[in-house]
Design an enzyme around this catalytic site. Sequence first.
Site, mmCIF file in Angstrom:
data_model
loop_
_atom_site.group_PDB
_atom_site.id
_atom_site.type_symbol
_atom_site.label_atom_id
_atom_site.label_comp_id
_atom_site.label_asym_id
_atom_site.label_seq_id
_atom_site.Cartn_x
_atom_site.Cartn_y
_atom_site.Cartn_z
ATOM 1 N N ASN A 23 0.806 -1.219 0.000
ATOM 2 C CA ASN A 23 0.000 0.000 0.000
ATOM 3 C C ASN A 23 0.839 1.269 0.000
ATOM 4 O O ASN A 23 0.317 2.358 -0.221
ATOM 5 C CB ASN A 23 -0.967 0.002 1.187
ATOM 6 N N CYS A 116 -10.544 -5.249 -4.698
ATOM 7 C CA CYS A 116 -11.248 -6.220 -3.872
ATOM 8 C C CYS A 116 -12.712 -5.826 -3.699
ATOM 9 O O CYS A 116 -13.029 -4.643 -3.619
ATOM 10 C CB CYS A 116 -10.582 -6.311 -2.504
ATOM 11 N N ASP A 306 -7.884 -3.399 7.310
ATOM 12 C CA ASP A 306 -7.207 -4.529 6.656
ATOM 13 C C ASP A 306 -6.742 -5.573 7.661
ATOM 14 O O ASP A 306 -6.490 -6.722 7.304
ATOM 15 C CB ASP A 306 -5.989 -4.029 5.862
ATOM 16 N N ARG A 398 -2.278 -10.808 -4.920
ATOM 17 C CA ARG A 398 -2.237 -9.349 -5.074
ATOM 18 C C ARG A 398 -1.426 -8.701 -3.947
ATOM 19 O O ARG A 398 -0.895 -7.603 -4.125
ATOM 20 C CB ARG A 398 -3.660 -8.769 -5.063
HETATM 21 C C1 UD1 Z 1 -6.552 1.964 1.020
HETATM 22 C C2 UD1 Z 1 -5.801 0.665 1.080
HETATM 23 C C3 UD1 Z 1 -6.708 -0.440 1.552
HETATM 24 C C4 UD1 Z 1 -7.350 -0.075 2.869
HETATM 25 C C5 UD1 Z 1 -8.029 1.279 2.794
HETATM 26 C C6 UD1 Z 1 -8.551 1.785 4.131
HETATM 27 C C7 UD1 Z 1 -4.194 0.944 -0.685
HETATM 28 C C8 UD1 Z 1 -3.710 0.518 -2.030
HETATM 29 N N1 UD1 Z 1 -5.307 0.373 -0.257
HETATM 30 O O1 UD1 Z 1 -7.596 1.789 0.072
HETATM 31 O O2 UD1 Z 1 -5.924 -1.623 1.699
HETATM 32 O O3 UD1 Z 1 -8.325 -1.051 3.194
HETATM 33 O O4 UD1 Z 1 -7.078 2.261 2.300
HETATM 34 O O5 UD1 Z 1 -7.526 1.815 5.063
HETATM 35 O O6 UD1 Z 1 -3.568 1.734 -0.013
HETATM 36 N N2 UD1 Z 1 -14.260 6.696 -0.495
HETATM 37 C C9 UD1 Z 1 -15.223 7.479 -1.087
HETATM 38 N N3 UD1 Z 1 -14.853 8.315 -2.104
HETATM 39 C C10 UD1 Z 1 -13.564 8.384 -2.558
HETATM 40 C C11 UD1 Z 1 -12.584 7.582 -1.940
HETATM 41 C C12 UD1 Z 1 -12.966 6.736 -0.911
HETATM 42 O O7 UD1 Z 1 -16.388 7.438 -0.713
HETATM 43 O O8 UD1 Z 1 -13.286 9.157 -3.484
HETATM 44 C C13 UD1 Z 1 -14.640 5.769 0.601
HETATM 45 C C14 UD1 Z 1 -14.476 4.299 0.209
HETATM 46 O O9 UD1 Z 1 -15.603 3.828 -0.452
HETATM 47 C C15 UD1 Z 1 -14.274 3.640 1.565
HETATM 48 C C16 UD1 Z 1 -13.570 4.720 2.379
HETATM 49 O O10 UD1 Z 1 -13.741 5.934 1.672
HETATM 50 O O11 UD1 Z 1 -15.513 3.357 2.161
HETATM 51 C C17 UD1 Z 1 -12.105 4.466 2.555
HETATM 52 O O12 UD1 Z 1 -11.489 4.310 1.303
HETATM 53 P P1 UD1 Z 1 -10.011 4.754 1.045
HETATM 54 O O13 UD1 Z 1 -9.388 5.231 2.317
HETATM 55 O O14 UD1 Z 1 -9.961 5.630 -0.136
HETATM 56 O O15 UD1 Z 1 -9.340 3.361 0.688
HETATM 57 P P2 UD1 Z 1 -8.375 3.042 -0.513
HETATM 58 O O16 UD1 Z 1 -7.406 4.152 -0.708
HETATM 59 O O17 UD1 Z 1 -9.147 2.543 -1.663
#
Ligand code: UD1
Length: 428
Positions: A23, A116, A306, A398
Amino acid sequence: MEKLVVKGGKKLFGTADVPAAKNALLPIIAAAYMLDGESCIKQCPQLSDIFASRDIINSTGSTAFIHNGDFSVIYSDSQIYEIPQELCSTMRSSVLYLAPMLYRRGKAAIYMPGGCRIGKRPVDIHIDGLCRMGARAECDDEKIVLTAEDGLKGVTYKLRIPSVGATQTLIMAAATAKGITVLKNCAREPEIVDLARFLNRAGAKITGAGKNEIIIRGVSSLSGVEYTPVPDRIFAATILSAVNACGGMCRIRNYPVEYMEYFEKILRRTGLVSLHFSDSAFVFKAADIAADINIHTGYYPAFSTDMGPLLSAAMVNNSGTLNMYETVFENRFSYSTEFEKLGMCCKVEGRNYIQKRKKEVYTANLTAKDLRAGAAAVVAALAKKGCFTIDNIGYIDRGYEKIEDVFSSLGADIRRVSVGRQETDETE
Ligand code: UD1
């Protein structure tokens, strides 16, 4: 098609080396696309998401390759601004190329990212933030096209929620935007701090990473660097959970001690002991202590979403009750059906999950439902006496380089077989 075959019930002994965090690597590799000349990211594990990152960069006319654990990126100009759909669909982190692409081409197009299936994962904050910085967006259900021919400009922007990915997108965008950007309500995960450290090494001016508010003074260009990302705290948690569930004693080298405190604290209540010395943790199961654990997942520094499935796996031989409330994703407990097959009693009500040991089961065919659910299934199978299979292991690949080798080197009986060969084995 491949699957894992596990003969569980063995204690674990030996040394595991923690690789660079997936990550942290994924955003750093995307950011390397913004650096002039050549960049080299060290200690890079061979993961399918890393191969997908390499393929994305190569699809844009630049060069990325992996050699002896070094991930190299050599930027070249081209007209390509769109990432092919088949690459976007393989992983969520394809969205992290929006900001680098906008900087390089003034235009970026990606297809709705995959990843995922742990719940709805919109990218509205990434897009909203970039638009506030001056990009124009055309989006439909399938594709996002952003344009900023004259570059982006610094703004003050408050994220709706502290999304990890959106914070990373906006840090990258602001690093080379005109003027000063102030980002509020930022994610504070260690991988955010690491991205800022990487970009600062390349010449960016970012302060406050790891806090709610990050201030970025835009610079006109960034230079290629060599960089080693932070160790993978989720990998470290996987080993801790396995030692807790299976018993034994392991050394975990390159251990990110400052990020493991919370997870260790919980496992200590169930009888795990961990000692820290130099770059390593020495962990052993001193006693089986029944413990009732109540926990909420959340954004860092809260308990990592996670790590939730791994905590469940750590508890499969504990006679206490695990009660976990998930605040980040809607569908985090897909592994509950697989844990039921292992004799656990699992109750999912909305975002709440309750797990208790019910009976002993000596064989089951499990499925990896997502990356961390898959890792949890592996750990749980290792901890149970009997013979188990885990399929759909592309998810596990992955985030773990040959998870079977990691655990075999600790004395576990686990191997990867092709499905055809597995059927042959079963008839022998
Ligand atoms: C990253 C991690 C993932 C981890 C997650 C939360 C990486 C590659 N992946 O995922 O392993 O589980 O952080 O710690 O670093 N959201 C929105 N709008 C957006 C962006 C996010 O609504 O534009 C929501 C998502 O749906 C989710 C929440 O915010 O419910 C958290 O997502 P986010 O922190 O963005 O996770 P990732 O960056 O995808």
